[in-house]
Design a protein around this motif. Structure first.
Motif, PDB file in Angstrom:
ATOM      1  N   SER A 178      29.565  23.096  11.336  1.00  0.00           N
ATOM      2  CA  SER A 178      29.671  23.035   9.555  1.00  0.00           C
ATOM      3  C   SER A 178      30.559  21.828   9.966  1.00  0.00           C
ATOM      4  CB  SER A 178      30.797  24.455   9.468  1.00  0.00           C
ATOM      5  OG  SER A 178      29.633  25.451   9.493  1.00  0.00           O
ATOM      6  N   LEU A 179      30.769  21.699   8.309  1.00  0.00           N
ATOM      7  CA  LEU A 179      31.079  20.013   7.990  1.00  0.00           C
ATOM      8  C   LEU A 179      32.150  21.332   6.406  1.00  0.00           C
ATOM      9  CD1 LEU A 179      31.582  17.138   6.901  1.00  0.00           C
ATOM     10  CD2 LEU A 179      30.118  17.177   5.907  1.00  0.00           C
ATOM     11  N   VAL A 180      33.384  21.023   6.949  1.00  0.00           N
ATOM     12  CA  VAL A 180      34.337  21.527   5.908  1.00  0.00           C
ATOM     13  C   VAL A 180      35.243  20.370   5.269  1.00  0.00           C
ATOM     14  CG1 VAL A 180      36.327  23.145   5.678  1.00  0.00           C
ATOM     15  CG2 VAL A 180      34.511  23.163   7.522  1.00  0.00           C
ATOM     16  N   TYR A 181      35.400  20.764   3.756  1.00  0.00           N
ATOM     17  CA  TYR A 181      35.725  19.708   2.893  1.00  0.00           C
ATOM     18  C   TYR A 181      36.296  19.988   1.422  1.00  0.00           C
ATOM     19  CZ  TYR A 181      30.878  19.838   1.126  1.00  0.00           C
ATOM     20  OH  TYR A 181      30.140  20.712   0.186  1.00  0.00           O
ATOM     21  N   LEU A 182      37.626  19.943   1.270  1.00  0.00           N
ATOM     22  CA  LEU A 182      37.763  19.646  -0.183  1.00  0.00           C
ATOM     23  C   LEU A 182      37.090  20.062  -0.905  1.00  0.00           C
ATOM     24  CD1 LEU A 182      41.614  18.244  -0.386  1.00  0.00           C
ATOM     25  CD2 LEU A 182      41.401  20.647  -0.188  1.00  0.00           C
ATOM     26  N   ASN A 183      36.809  20.493  -2.181  1.00  0.00           N
ATOM     27  CA  ASN A 183      35.635  20.778  -2.978  1.00  0.00           C
ATOM     28  C   ASN A 183      35.834  20.021  -4.370  1.00  0.00           C
ATOM     29  OD1 ASN A 183      36.565  22.997  -4.580  1.00  0.00           O
ATOM     30  ND2 ASN A 183      35.524  24.340  -3.525  1.00  0.00           N
ATOM     31  N   GLY A 184      37.277  19.714  -5.278  1.00  0.00           N
ATOM     32  CA  GLY A 184      37.294  18.734  -6.419  1.00  0.00           C
ATOM     33  C   GLY A 184      37.443  20.299  -7.462  1.00  0.00           C
ATOM     34  N   SER A 185      38.069  19.776  -8.365  1.00  0.00           N
ATOM     35  CA  SER A 185      38.554  20.794  -9.694  1.00  0.00           C
ATOM     36  C   SER A 185      37.702  21.686  -9.783  1.00  0.00           C
ATOM     37  CB  SER A 185      38.703  19.762 -10.868  1.00  0.00           C
ATOM     38  OG  SER A 185      37.761  19.326 -11.056  1.00  0.00           O
ATOM     39  N   SER A 186      35.921  21.555  -9.618  1.00  0.00           N
ATOM     40  CA  SER A 186      34.789  22.692  -9.872  1.00  0.00           C
ATOM     41  C   SER A 186      34.898  23.449  -9.290  1.00  0.00           C
ATOM     42  CB  SER A 186      33.664  21.664 -10.586  1.00  0.00           C
ATOM     43  OG  SER A 186      32.753  21.515  -9.224  1.00  0.00           O
ATOM     44  N   GLY A 187      35.415  23.642  -8.231  1.00  0.00           N
ATOM     45  CA  GLY A 187      34.983  24.210  -6.978  1.00  0.00           C
ATOM     46  C   GLY A 187      33.546  24.853  -7.146  1.00  0.00           C
ATOM     47  N   ILE A 222      33.315  20.838  12.225  1.00  0.00           N
ATOM     48  CA  ILE A 222      33.764  22.266  13.912  1.00  0.00           C
ATOM     49  C   ILE A 222      32.094  22.685  14.146  1.00  0.00           C
ATOM     50  CG2 ILE A 222      36.196  22.538  12.320  1.00  0.00           C
ATOM     51  CD1 ILE A 222      34.192  24.547  10.678  1.00  0.00           C
ATOM     52  N   SER A 223      32.980  23.779  15.415  1.00  0.00           N
ATOM     53  CA  SER A 223      31.313  24.272  15.513  1.00  0.00           C
ATOM     54  C   SER A 223      32.114  25.770  15.950  1.00  0.00           C
ATOM     55  CB  SER A 223      30.929  24.046  17.222  1.00  0.00           C
ATOM     56  OG  SER A 223      31.575  24.239  18.016  1.00  0.00           O
ATOM     57  N   ASP A 224      30.795  26.858  16.213  1.00  0.00           N
ATOM     58  CA  ASP A 224      31.996  28.457  16.754  1.00  0.00           C
ATOM     59  C   ASP A 224      31.592  28.688  17.821  1.00  0.00           C
ATOM     60  OD1 ASP A 224      28.569  28.194  16.689  1.00  0.00           O
ATOM     61  OD2 ASP A 224      29.354  30.076  15.353  1.00  0.00           O
TER      62      ASP A 224
END
Length: 908
Positions: free
Chosen positions: A380-389, A334-336
């Motif tokens: 920006s690259l936006v993504y789910l980060n897994g269980s560790s956060g 995405i971009s702002d």
């Protein structure tokens, strides 16, 4: 009556124009497109058939030319022989706090034309016995047809009347010119105006939905409006769906993803209502994905990407992300800002792999239409980060979501031409910036940004010419013309060596010339763009040719470093068009010559001497031989080998043209903790360049009011570096910060300093040189200083440590021992999608010798609404004005990279 220093033309009748370099008001002033006119408060503002209602000074006539076609007429001021000129004025009643739209149409031929409106408390403002409360206006550049400008502003408290002044800005009394004014309007503005101040990020969620983001709408108009939201796409919802926005009010809209199958979807949020542009929409991107099977971490290949194109053109770019985690990244770009268009679809990065993400730039969608200079946005690259956060470098996001961001800079490039630098005309001053670069070094790519600010005010629109020349004698020169600089609109050229001059392999020198050089403030930096954690670099000194050294004179630099962890480079620049023979001596702590060398510079050439200081050298004496016909400026750049950070060592006596025997101040010195695990401290370098002993009093004024004196003395030729000077010399405790004052008593001692930080568990340093200033460089009552190109990040950006973004602190230092009242003003674009300019100010009362640092300048001036109402704010103009008291104030700015903690300090 006053005389304009640029033109020599008497601009009589409105004495308030002597103060028109500022317009300060604690309300917003939004530059809006001209719309339907309310009732004009001016009499005969359209000049129908005559000039009735206007006071005429000098020569002005009615003309049948009309801005809207037909022949209903306009006011014409044209040259009448060699000394003829004219002016028109009118005074109208205005209420305090009244929101007004000011507009005018002007045909300028042969000269710039000005329209000035001064808001006054009494008629004494008009006749010259008091200053105006605020001033607004436009400059119109010469062109083929009528041009229209409009601004909406709020009259300040205490206003009773407004005075309007129409005039030509004459560059030369022999100029043949003709200026026509038409449809000059001052009217009450009672309309809403809705802008986007914070853009939405992507929604990244699992198949069950529920991922959220938000955006912010603000009504910057003067009337309430009802907003209703619609959308393209059925995979998200918005809340609230409708709401009322009062003047000045903001509304955060939450976007929530609905349950869906895996994949990336694009939609739009569409606000509608009175005051909303018909074309306004916001891209909404929703990515649905399963969580990664392990921790993920996206690391960008650089902290910023620079691209260029012709004005209004397009360009394509890319950035690589490496996944250093054990799970697979499923993300989206995405971009702002509207003009950065990221690739669509999902970005998938397996563990340990690198993926190239692409985007395009459509500069015609920039708020300024991509016509000239640089603009910055965020990809920006936006993504789910897994269980560790765990979060990535420079990331932010809600629970389970990470955002890794990179700054994207676009420059609209002007035309350039090969040239020979002409001789410097007698009496003209040129500015020199040796060390401007785009070059691959041992620790990455170094590039340079340059910002120009019009400090002459509304009566000045200085044009300028850049000359770029790679280092070395006889190098080819390229030039470009800078269009007239508009008031209150800083102009930045990012990565100027490559983006503007096409030089991508070497360091060079930049020369700036203008017929009105005192109306231009130039600042330059060199930054490393390769470190994913953020930038580091330094300000490049901007030298004046009239402060250079001639035959038989010398430059003395103290604070060189050459040891196991540091080395020093040296820059030499010829400034007058002659030839310079140079002898440089590198000196030890006791003044002994460790080594020496000779160099020659041809006309306007510059050279860099890399790793030139021998081990143990703390100072250098640079002598211009008596046979030289040219003049010289010089500075050194020590380099921390652990971090690659560099800073400038300058002979501040030469830079600011003062004797080494006068009292001086170093406006900030500290030993304290900062944000993001930074620890700032100050090293002080001292040298006695003379042949007899020298001494004086070094005084520390703390921010808490404590005063500590230390007597210092140096033997002939001695140099000394005091590390962490507030601790080592003044025995300060806790978080200490303030300023230093040195008063010589015998001989001469010159000083340089550096304030820097280390990060946790690292010996690498990042910081900035702090100038040593004479007391006369401070501001007195009625004086103002402007800083262009100021950035200040939102709190979320700071907390994320997002690289290549900056938080800016502002320092105000009273140095004379008397109280002073200071007004600090920011001009900024509240929306990255609009050319609207907002204005906010605050007054500070300084006591004698008070040191005040305002951390996070936009938060300090805007208050608690700053982070809900606005995102990262860029390319602002800061104005510091002493409005009362007998004190003297030194202002400075310190811009800190949120990723590295490296700072750039300016006193402009």
């Amino acid at each position: 009556m006053i005389r304009d220093r640029q033109t020599g033309v008497v601009m009589s009748h409105f004495s308030f124009l002597r103060g028109y370099s500022y317009f300060v008001v604690s309300m917003f002033a939004l530059c809006l497109a001209a719309g339907a006119q309310a009732q004009n408060k001016l009499a005969n503002g359209s000049f129908d058939r005559d000039l009735s209602g206007w006071e005429i000074l000098g020569e002005a006539t009615w003309s049948s030319l009309d801005a809207r076609g037909g022949n209903s007429g306009s006011a014409q001021i044209s040259s009448q022989g060699e000394i003829g000129f004219g002016e028109l004025s009118q005074t109208i009643p205005v209420q305090p706090g009244e929101r007004l739209r000011i507009s005018a149409s002007v045909l300028a031929q042969g000269a710039t034309a000005g329209v000035i409106v001064g808001f006054c408390a009494t008629i004494n403002c008009v006749i010259g016995d008091e200053e105006p409360l605020s001033i607004e206006g436009f400059n119109f550049q010469p062109g083929a047809g009528f041009q229209t400008e409009s601004v909406t502003t709020t009259s300040p408290a205490g206003t009773t009347l407004a005075a309007v002044f129409l005039y030509p800005v004459i560059q030369d009394l022999s100029t043949i010119y003709s200026v026509n004014f038409d449809d000059v309007v001052i009217a009450s503005d009672n309309s809403p105006n809705v802008v986007v101040t914070v853009a939405p990020e992507a929604v990244v969620q699992t198949t069950g939905g529920g991922g959220t983001t938000s955006y912010t709408l603000q009504n910057v108009g003067n009337a309430p409006t009802q907003i209703t939201l619609s959308q393209e796409g059925t995979f998200f919802q918005q809340s609230p769906a409708s709401f009322t926005l009062a003047p000045g009010q903001s509304q955060v809209v939450t976007v929530t993803g609905l349950p869906s199958s895996a994949g990336s979807r694009d939609g739009k949020a569409i606000p509608r209502g009175s005051g909303v542009a018909e074309t306004l929409s916001l891209a909404v991107r929703v990515l649905t994905s399963d969580p990664p099977g392990g921790p993920v971490r996206a690391v960008p290949s650089s902290n910023r990407v620079d691209l260029s194109s012709t004005p209004g053109g397009t360009s394509a770019g890319s950035i690589s992300f490496t996944n250093s985690g054990t799970g697979t990244i499923h993300g989206t770009l995405i971009s702002d800002v509207d003009w950065i268009i990221p690739q669509s679809g999902e970005v998938t990065i397996p563990p340990g792999k690198t993926v190239n993400a692409t985007f395009t730039i459509d500069s015609s969608r920039r708020p300024d239409d991509g016509s000239f200079g640089s603009a910055t946005g965020t990809l920006s690259l936006v993504y789910l980060n897994g269980s560790s956060g765990a979060k990535s470098v420079g990331s932010q996001g809600g629970p389970g979501v990470t955002t890794t961001s990179v700054s994207v800079v676009h420059t609209a490039t002007p035309a350039t031409a090969s040239t020979v630098v002409p001789a410097l005309p007698a009496g003209e001053v040129a500015l020199f910036m040796p060390g401007v670069s785009h070059v691959l070094g041992s620790v990455g790519t170094f590039l340079s940004d340059v910002t120009l600010t019009n400090v002459g005010g509304l009566g000045h629109s200085p044009g300028a010419t850049f000359f770029f020349r790679p280092l070395g004698n006889g190098s080819a020169t390229t030039s470009t013309t800078v269009p007239p600089l508009q008031p209150n609109t800083p102009l930045t050229f990012s990565d100027i060596a490559k983006a503007v001059f096409g030089n991508s392999t070497s360091t060079g020198t930049l020369q700036l010339r203008s017929g009105d050089i005192d109306s231009i403030s130039a600042s330059a930096t060199v930054l490393n763009s390769s470190n994913p954690k953020g930038t580091y670099g330094t300000s490049i000194p901007v030298f004046r040719s009239d402060h250079s050294s001639g035959a038989g004179e010398s430059i003395f630099l103290t604070g060189l470093l050459s040891d196991a962890t540091n080395h020093t480079n040296l820059y030499l620049q010829e400034t007058s068009g002659g030839s310079v023979d140079i002898t440089t001596e590198f000196l030890s702590s006791n003044g002994a010559t460790l080594s020496s060398r000779t160099d020659n510079l041809s006309s306007f050439s510059a050279i860099q001497l890399g790793r030139v200081a021998p081990p143990g050298a703390l100072a250098a004496r640079i002598n211009v031989t008596s046979a030289s016909t040219g003049r010289l400026v010089s500075y050194a750049t020590p380099v921390d080998d652990a971090s690659g950070d560099t800073w400038a060592v300058v002979d501040w006596r030469r830079q600011y043209a003062y004797a080494a025997t006068v009292p001086v101040v170093i406006p900030v010195a500290g030993s304290l903790r900062g944000a993001n695990s930074t620890y700032f401290r100050t090293d002080l370098s001292m040298s006695n360049p003379g042949t007899t002993a020298a001494s004086g009093r070094l005084r520390y004024y703390s921010r808490t009011g404590e005063i500590i004196d230390r007597n210092v003395s140096l033997a002939a030729g001695e140099s000394r570096i005091l590390s962490d000077v507030l601790i080592s010399l003044f025995n300060a405790s806790g978080d200490a910060v303030g300023y230093l004052e040195f008063t010589p008593s015998s001989g001469s001692i010159i000083m340089t300093s550096r304030t820097y930080t280390t990060a946790a568990n690292s010996a690498a340093t990042f910081g900035a040189a702090v100038p040593t200033l004479p007391l006369r460089s401070s501001l007195r009552s009625g004086q103002i200083r402007k800083f262009g190109g100021i950035d200040d990040a939102a709190l979320a950006t700071i907390q994320a440590g997002r690289p290549a973004t900056f938080r800016t602190n502002v320092g105000l230092v009273e140095v004379s021992g008397q109280p002073a009242t200071v007004r600090v003003t920011l001009r900024f674009m509240p929306s990255p999608r609009s050319a609207a300019q907002a204005l906010v100010s605050q007054t500070f009362n300084l006591s004698a010798h008070q040191f005040l640092q305002i951390n996070g300048i936009t938060r300090a001036l805007l208050g608690s609404s700053r982070d809900t109402d606005y995102g990262d704010l860029r390319n602002m103009q800061l104005e510091v004005e002493v409005t009362g008291g007998t004190g003297q104030v030194v202002p400075y700015t310190s811009s800190v990279d949120n990723g590295t903690g490296d700072s750039i300090l300016r006193v402009d």
